[in-house]
Design an enzyme around this catalytic site. Structure first.
Site, short mmCIF file in Angstrom:
data_model
loop_
_atom_site.label_atom_id
_atom_site.label_comp_id
_atom_site.label_asym_id
_atom_site.label_seq_id
_atom_site.Cartn_x
_atom_site.Cartn_y
_atom_site.Cartn_z
N ARG A 1 0.85 -1.21 0.00
CA ARG A 1 0.00 0.00 0.00
C ARG A 1 0.87 1.24 0.00
O ARG A 1 2.02 1.20 0.42
CB ARG A 1 -0.79 0.03 1.32
CG ARG A 1 -2.23 -0.29 1.22
CD ARG A 1 -2.81 -0.16 2.63
NE ARG A 1 -3.67 -1.29 2.95
CZ ARG A 1 -4.95 -1.36 2.64
NH1 ARG A 1 -5.54 -0.37 2.02
NH2 ARG A 1 -5.64 -2.42 2.97
N THR B 1 -5.40 -2.36 6.66
CA THR B 1 -6.84 -2.08 6.57
C THR B 1 -7.26 -1.16 7.71
O THR B 1 -7.98 -0.18 7.51
CB THR B 1 -7.64 -3.40 6.65
OG1 THR B 1 -7.25 -4.22 5.55
CG2 THR B 1 -9.13 -3.16 6.60
N LYS C 1 -14.07 5.23 12.64
CA LYS C 1 -14.26 5.90 13.93
C LYS C 1 -14.32 7.41 13.76
O LYS C 1 -15.03 8.11 14.49
CB LYS C 1 -13.16 5.52 14.92
CG LYS C 1 -13.58 4.46 15.92
CD LYS C 1 -13.55 3.04 15.42
CE LYS C 1 -14.76 2.51 14.76
NZ LYS C 1 -14.62 1.18 14.18
N ALA D 1 -25.98 -7.85 9.50
CA ALA D 1 -26.10 -7.07 10.73
C ALA D 1 -24.97 -7.38 11.68
O ALA D 1 -25.17 -7.68 12.86
CB ALA D 1 -27.45 -7.32 11.39
N VAL E 1 -30.10 -12.85 1.25
CA VAL E 1 -29.96 -12.04 0.03
C VAL E 1 -29.58 -12.97 -1.13
O VAL E 1 -28.65 -13.76 -1.03
CB VAL E 1 -28.91 -10.93 0.23
CG1 VAL E 1 -28.56 -10.25 -1.09
CG2 VAL E 1 -29.44 -9.89 1.23
N ALA F 1 -21.70 -6.38 3.84
CA ALA F 1 -20.93 -6.53 5.09
C ALA F 1 -21.23 -7.89 5.69
O ALA F 1 -21.79 -8.02 6.78
CB ALA F 1 -21.31 -5.40 6.06
N ASP G 1 -5.52 -11.59 11.11
CA ASP G 1 -6.70 -12.05 10.36
C ASP G 1 -6.38 -13.24 9.46
O ASP G 1 -7.29 -13.96 9.05
CB ASP G 1 -7.26 -10.92 9.48
CG ASP G 1 -8.05 -9.89 10.27
OD1 ASP G 1 -8.03 -9.96 11.51
OD2 ASP G 1 -8.67 -9.01 9.64
N ALA H 1 -8.34 -6.00 15.21
CA ALA H 1 -7.02 -5.38 15.15
C ALA H 1 -6.22 -5.67 16.41
O ALA H 1 -5.03 -5.98 16.34
CB ALA H 1 -7.19 -3.87 14.96
N HIS I 1 -16.94 8.94 41.90
CA HIS I 1 -18.30 9.41 41.64
C HIS I 1 -18.23 10.86 41.20
O HIS I 1 -17.51 11.64 41.83
CB HIS I 1 -19.14 9.28 42.91
CG HIS I 1 -20.53 9.84 42.75
ND1 HIS I 1 -21.51 9.17 42.05
CD2 HIS I 1 -21.07 11.02 43.17
CE1 HIS I 1 -22.62 9.90 42.05
NE2 HIS I 1 -22.38 11.02 42.73
#
Ligand code: NAI
Length: 462
Positions: A35, A41, A51, A177, A233, A266, A309, A317, A441
């Site tokens: 890359r 990625t 993000k 999902a 699908v 996805a 991966d 990651a 608190h």
């Protein structure tokens, strides 16, 4: 003599962490990356840019829904998509340049190009071949394909195309999902797209605790996202200005069609090992294309290791980073180790979803006796003040010993809150250990303590 003690192939979170750790341990290291920029990625087209878009659109959501309630007047901001993308690109640049700096600082050579392994101990990049005592394959993953769906990264996109759409779609259909579908679906729902998620199973975020998944779906629905569950699908037709998503409902095989300006595929990721030449070397792959390794990340071929991966386990990651760290230590003669029982998972929507360890489903399946300690963020003063009372913290602890077996949080900054539980689990703690630890608190983390208390005699604010 070999040119390098170690050549790492791939500069994603697994590869770059491995290279840096190995250099810190005194090895002469090179890292091959094809890359234009380092970071894989995650930094270029994954975790970091998504993000940035989640952060920007969350601010928009706050301005639209909560500013006036706090007396912050002055109208609602309008998204400028081009500027938002420029902000995202700037974030990518800062992060990838950061890795380049770390490589220089640690005297790691970045060999630019795509690597193959002609034989054990050798790495070929372009027309050059380098000798390496050790090789770590950290080549990551790519989006899985789906029969009948042709990705063009314009109308039908993967997570990569979803990060740089030409414009905000009116109608977005998300296939799957899972984490990517819901994070990117959230981004576009907040930007005003009509988002419909089509999921094969009868639930969202498979693998997560079922109770969390239900609560999460309700909250996302409240935010405007639509869900069609139990839907397979069959294909996507791309027409001139729109696409048609054809699916069948699994319960009755009925056929349906959804129209969309953009379709996000996805449905998972698969290991990326193309072009490395692993099989002729004798490196074994699983049926799912993952590189087989032993507990020390060694493949069956001496001197070749694999992490991230590209091997078995969750495609995260931080899992790859931990493996990069561990394999560098193994190669340097130390005892590198990853505790796979304590790897958190986070979905960076609002509210966030975070989990670690066992779910109720896995405990039931194992026949293990457990107890549940659960409190709502509605009972947390800080969360109420900040319009962040949706969600809960849930502990799963051994019924007899009180040892923490898992924890699940849906709520504000869940992805940060989960880590005190991870540390506790690393130390084999009981829920009572967290319950007896003073928590400042008012903080969101009090909800974690309260849920731990709920495993015993009961939470105070429940
Ligand atoms: P995923 O595995 O999380 O979810 C894919 C979903 O697609 C599943 O719910 C599955 O049932 C569904 N599906 C499969 N085939 C389908 C079909 N034909 N029709 C409808 N639904 C179908 O995969 P995702 O979201 O693509 O993410 C890929 C990887 O990247 C995951 O391992 C994930 O953990 C990782 N990731 C992690 C992030 C994080 O940690 N925040 C962010 C983004 C990705």
């Amino acid at each position: 003599m070999a040119d390098f003690d170690l050549i790492v192939i791939g500069a994603g979170p697994g590869g770059y962490v491995c290279a840096i750790r190995a250099a810190q341990l005194g090895l002469k290291v090179a890292c091959v990356e094809g890359r234009e920029s380092l970071g894989g990625t995650c930094l270029n087209v994954g975790c970091i840019p998504s993000k940035a878009l989640l952060h920007a659109t969350h601010q928009l959501h706050e301005a639209e829904h909560n500013f006036e309630k706090m007396g912050l007047m002055g109208g609602k901001p309008k998204p400028d998509w081009k500027k938002m993308l420029a902000y995202k690109d700037d974030v990518i640049g800062q992060n990838t340049k950061g890795i380049e700096f770390l490589f220089k600082k640690n005297k790691i050579e970045w060999i630019k190009g795509w690597a193959s392994i002609p034989e054990a101990g050798k790495v070929k990049v372009g027309d050059k071949t380098y000798g390496a005592k050790h090789i770590v394959v950290a080549t990551g993953s790519q989006s899985a394909s789906l029969k009948g769906v042709k990705v063009d990264e314009k109308t039908v996109v993967t997570s990569t195309g979803a990060l740089e759409l030409g414009k905000i779609p009116k109608k977005l259909v998300v296939i799957g999902a899972g984490v990517i579908g819901l994070e990117m679906g959230s981004v576009y729902a907040r930007l005003g797209s009509e988002v419909t998620v089509v999921e094969y199973l009868d639930r969202i975020i498979p693998g997560n605790d079922g109770e969390v998944a239900k609560a999460f779906q309700k909250l996302l629905t409240k935010q405007g996202m639509k869900f069609i569950l139990g839907a397979a699908v069959q294909g996507v037709e791309v027409l001139k200005t729109k696409a048609k998503v054809n699916y069948t409902l699994r319960k009755d095989d009925s056929e349906h069609t959804l129209e969309a300006d953009t379709v996000l595929l996805a449905t998972g990721r698969v290991p990326y090992t193309d072009g490395l030449g692993l099989e002729p070397l004798g490196v074994k792959l699983t049926k799912r294309g993952q590189i087989e390794t032993d507990a020390h990340y060694a493949t069956g071929v001496k001197g070749i290791y694999a992490i991230g991966d590209a091997i078995e386990g969750p495609m995260l990651a931080h899992k790859a980073m931990d493996e990069g760290h561990a394999v560098a230590e193994v190669i340097a003669g130390q005892a590198g180790h990853v505790n796979y029982g304590v790897i958190p998972g986070v979905i960076y929507t609002w509210p966030e979803v975070a989990s670690v360890g066992e779910t109720e489903e896995t405990l039931k399946e194992a026949g293990r006796a457990y107890k549940v300690g659960k409190v709502s963020f509605m009972a947390n003063g800080r969360a109420k003040a900040n319009f962040a009372g949706d969600g809960f913290v849930k502990f799963l602890a051994d019924k007899e010993t009180d040892r923490i077996l898992g924890a699940h949080i849906i709520g504000p900054y869940a992805g940060d809150l989960i880590h005190e539980i991870c540390v506790a689990m690393e130390f084999g703690a009981a829920a009572e250990d967290i319950a007896r630890t003073c928590h400042a608190h008012p903080t969101y983390s009090e909800a974690v303590r309260e849920a731990a208390l709920a495993c015993g005699d009961g939470a105070i604010h429940a």
